[in-house]
Design a protein around this motif. Structure first.
Motif, PDB file in Angstrom:
ATOM      1  N   LYS A   1       7.912   7.808   3.469  1.00  0.00           N
ATOM      2  CA  LYS A   1       9.262   7.270   3.677  1.00  0.00           C
ATOM      3  C   LYS A   1       9.456   6.843   5.123  1.00  0.00           C
ATOM      4  CE  LYS A   1      11.452   9.888  -0.067  1.00  0.00           C
ATOM      5  NZ  LYS A   1      12.427  10.947  -0.430  1.00  0.00           N
ATOM      6  N   GLN A   2       8.943   7.626   6.067  1.00  0.00           N
ATOM      7  CA  GLN A   2       9.076   7.285   7.481  1.00  0.00           C
ATOM      8  C   GLN A   2       8.279   6.025   7.822  1.00  0.00           C
ATOM      9  OE1 GLN A   2       7.661  10.962   9.137  1.00  0.00           O
ATOM     10  NE2 GLN A   2       9.692  11.869   9.286  1.00  0.00           N
ATOM     11  N   ALA A   3       7.065   5.933   7.282  1.00  0.00           N
ATOM     12  CA  ALA A   3       6.233   4.766   7.552  1.00  0.00           C
ATOM     13  C   ALA A   3       6.867   3.496   7.001  1.00  0.00           C
ATOM     14  CB  ALA A   3       4.842   4.966   6.946  1.00  0.00           C
TER      15      ALA A   3
ATOM     16  N   GLY B   1       0.781  -1.228   0.000  1.00  0.00           N
ATOM     17  CA  GLY B   1       0.000   0.000   0.000  1.00  0.00           C
ATOM     18  C   GLY B   1       0.811   1.275   0.000  1.00  0.00           C
ATOM     19  N   LEU B   2       2.127   1.165   0.175  1.00  0.00           N
ATOM     20  CA  LEU B   2       3.010   2.325   0.133  1.00  0.00           C
ATOM     21  C   LEU B   2       4.170   2.041  -0.809  1.00  0.00           C
ATOM     22  CD1 LEU B   2       3.290   3.314   3.924  1.00  0.00           C
ATOM     23  CD2 LEU B   2       1.753   4.266   2.208  1.00  0.00           C
ATOM     24  N   ASP B   3       4.767   3.092  -1.331  1.00  0.00           N
ATOM     25  CA  ASP B   3       5.880   2.928  -2.268  1.00  0.00           C
ATOM     26  C   ASP B   3       7.022   2.136  -1.620  1.00  0.00           C
ATOM     27  OD1 ASP B   3       4.360   4.509  -3.865  1.00  0.00           O
ATOM     28  OD2 ASP B   3       5.601   6.305  -3.690  1.00  0.00           O
TER      29      ASP B   3
ATOM     30  N   HIS C   1       0.150   0.387   7.571  1.00  0.00           N
ATOM     31  CA  HIS C   1       0.795   1.517   6.886  1.00  0.00           C
ATOM     32  C   HIS C   1      -0.140   2.730   6.819  1.00  0.00           C
ATOM     33  CE1 HIS C   1      -0.904  -1.269   3.827  1.00  0.00           C
ATOM     34  NE2 HIS C   1      -1.362  -0.174   3.249  1.00  0.00           N
ATOM     35  N   HIS C   2      -1.454   2.490   6.688  1.00  0.00           N
ATOM     36  CA  HIS C   2      -2.399   3.609   6.704  1.00  0.00           C
ATOM     37  C   HIS C   2      -2.409   4.297   8.072  1.00  0.00           C
ATOM     38  CE1 HIS C   2      -4.657   1.453   3.266  1.00  0.00           C
ATOM     39  NE2 HIS C   2      -4.008   2.478   2.767  1.00  0.00           N
ATOM     40  N   ARG C   3      -2.354   3.482   9.120  1.00  0.00           N
ATOM     41  CA  ARG C   3      -2.380   4.037  10.480  1.00  0.00           C
ATOM     42  C   ARG C   3      -1.128   4.864  10.776  1.00  0.00           C
ATOM     43  NH1 ARG C   3      -6.211   1.626  13.925  1.00  0.00           N
ATOM     44  NH2 ARG C   3      -7.508   0.111  12.818  1.00  0.00           N
ATOM     45  N   LEU C   4       0.017   4.421  10.261  1.00  0.00           N
ATOM     46  CA  LEU C   4       1.252   5.189  10.452  1.00  0.00           C
ATOM     47  C   LEU C   4       1.162   6.528   9.723  1.00  0.00           C
ATOM     48  CD1 LEU C   4       3.968   2.393  10.092  1.00  0.00           C
ATOM     49  CD2 LEU C   4       3.296   3.579  12.182  1.00  0.00           C
ATOM     50  N   ILE C   5       0.584   6.508   8.528  1.00  0.00           N
ATOM     51  CA  ILE C   5       0.403   7.763   7.784  1.00  0.00           C
ATOM     52  C   ILE C   5      -0.543   8.692   8.538  1.00  0.00           C
ATOM     53  CG2 ILE C   5      -0.543   8.780   5.675  1.00  0.00           C
ATOM     54  CD1 ILE C   5       2.117   7.448   5.193  1.00  0.00           C
ATOM     55  N   ASP C   6      -1.631   8.132   9.091  1.00  0.00           N
ATOM     56  CA  ASP C   6      -2.600   8.939   9.846  1.00  0.00           C
ATOM     57  C   ASP C   6      -2.006   9.499  11.132  1.00  0.00           C
ATOM     58  OD1 ASP C   6      -4.450   8.434   7.887  1.00  0.00           O
ATOM     59  OD2 ASP C   6      -5.436   6.789   8.952  1.00  0.00           O
ATOM     60  N   MET C   7      -0.971   8.830  11.646  1.00  0.00           N
ATOM     61  CA  MET C   7      -0.291   9.326  12.847  1.00  0.00           C
ATOM     62  C   MET C   7       0.579  10.540  12.541  1.00  0.00           C
ATOM     63  SD  MET C   7       0.883   5.717  14.592  1.00  0.00           S
ATOM     64  CE  MET C   7       2.169   6.525  15.553  1.00  0.00           C
TER      65      MET C   7
END
Length: 379
Positions: free
Chosen positions: A296-298, A165-167, A285-291
């Motif tokens: 890149k960090q996620a 779901g992420l690059d 990965h969505h939850r890390l982005i929402d945080m």
């Protein structure tokens, strides 16, 4: 030349061959993706990219892997069945990336692809008993070995697909998992497993420059399901097969991130009264982005988690359960501390910039309103 040196030479050559072929094939596959219309257009909030990006990058990974395998691996009946199943998975993925297929049809084809190696000797016959208080050291599956094997292969195939779901996420996590199996195979002098995993690592790394954020190309279902299928089948050949030496926990540690994310997604969806296959925006990965983390960090965070699990699996095969548990606990503590030290600072800076932009925007709006009000008051 000693056996260990010869094995290491084959492993390095297999890795480099797959890397070069995968890297060189990606631009060719990219042109093909544009011609057949295999383009990922962002149309919902689950997608992190903002512009259309070509899919089918998994074909480059597949070509790199296959060239390396045909050059360096002895094609036994078991290996032939794995390769045949992988071809079916890749064809299914290509068709799905071009024109979306029904979930049930894909599921049935995946079961058929999993049955091919399961019926040709690639089966989970037994594994060590997770109950340490039991007198039975091993669980022998007997007639359940084939359905259990099919379940494992299909589950891991889809689990890797779900974390894509992420690059660069699925590509990197698969490379880390394959590297872990490679290291364990080298320690156990399992030449075939080591070369196959080296080919998979090389194919993933060769595609990585095109897939890292900002991605120029996606691997699509073609790549994600192929990686999951090979990891699942080779974990049976290299881990479950040697159950007298390898603990029950090792395959689950190596593939822990996609397994946990998939299990959590299924439980979450069922709890909400939805189908387990219903797409949502609740993955790790969505939850890390929402945080507040960037892509890149996620991805880096999930790489670290996957590496910690992999390193724990390696220690478990050599140093026993106690050392593995201590290492896992220590690395988790280090990871949490590092996250608290690094990420919050960067997140705060990003939030501060956003707040300043909002304040500036609000200030401009206020000035605009004042100007309009004065204009209305003029005679």
């Amino acid at each position: 030349m000693t056996f260990q040196t010869q094995m290491l030479a084959y492993v390095v050559l297999a890795l480099l061959t797959a890397l070069v072929v995968s890297f060189l094939m990606t631009p060719v596959v990219k042109s093909f993706a544009y011609k057949v219309g295999a383009i990922d257009v962002p149309k919902d909030d689950r997608r992190m990219h903002k512009k259309p990006i070509p899919r089918l990058g998994g074909l480059a990974i597949f070509f790199g892997f296959m060239v390396s395998i045909l050059l360096f691996v002895e094609i036994t009946p078991e290996m032939r069945s794995i390769l045949l199943g992988s071809v079916i998975i890749v064809v299914l993925g290509v068709v799905d990336d071009i024109c979306a297929l029904p979930a049930m049809l894909k599921f049935v084809v995946q079961i058929a692809a999993a049955l091919i190696p399961a019926l040709n000797g690639v089966v989970i016959q037994a594994f060590s008993n997770p109950n340490i208080f039991s007198d039975n050291l091993y669980w022998v599956l007997g007639w359940l070995s084939i359905p259990f094997t099919v379940l494992w292969i299909v589950a891991i195939t889809n689990a890797v697909n779900l974390i894509d779901g992420l690059d660069g996420l699925a590509d990197g996590v698969s490379a880390i998992s394959a590297t872990t199996v490679l290291v364990i195979a080298l320690m156990g002098s399992e030449l075939q497993v080591a070369i196959v995993m080296a080919a998979l690592v090389g194919a993933c790394v060769g595609f990585m420059p095109y897939n890292l954020n900002p991605a120029k190309m996606f691997m699509g279902d073609t790549g994600a399901t192929f990686l999951g299928y090979i990891l699942a089948t080779m974990s049976i050949q290299g881990l479950f097969k040697f159950y007298a030496v390898i603990s029950f926990a090792v395959p689950f540690l190596i593939l822990g991130l996609p397994i946990f994310d998939t299990a959590f997604a299924f439980i979450r969806r069922i709890a909400h009264g939805q189908s387990p296959m219903h797409a949502d925006r609740g993955h790790i990965h969505h939850r890390l982005i929402d945080m507040g983390l960037s892509q890149k960090q996620a991805v880096a965070t999930l790489y670290v988690i996957s590496a910690i699990l992999g390193l724990s699996a390696v220690v478990l095969t050599t140093g026993g359960e106690q050392k593995a548990m201590l290492l896992f606990a220590a690395l988790c503590i280090v990871g949490v501390v590092a996250a608290r030290v690094v990420f919050p600072k960067e997140v705060r800076e990003e939030l501060q910039e956003e707040l300043e932009e909002l304040k500036e925007h609000g200030h401009h709006e206020e000035e605009k309103k004042d100007g309009e009000q004065k204009k209305d008051e003029e005679p």
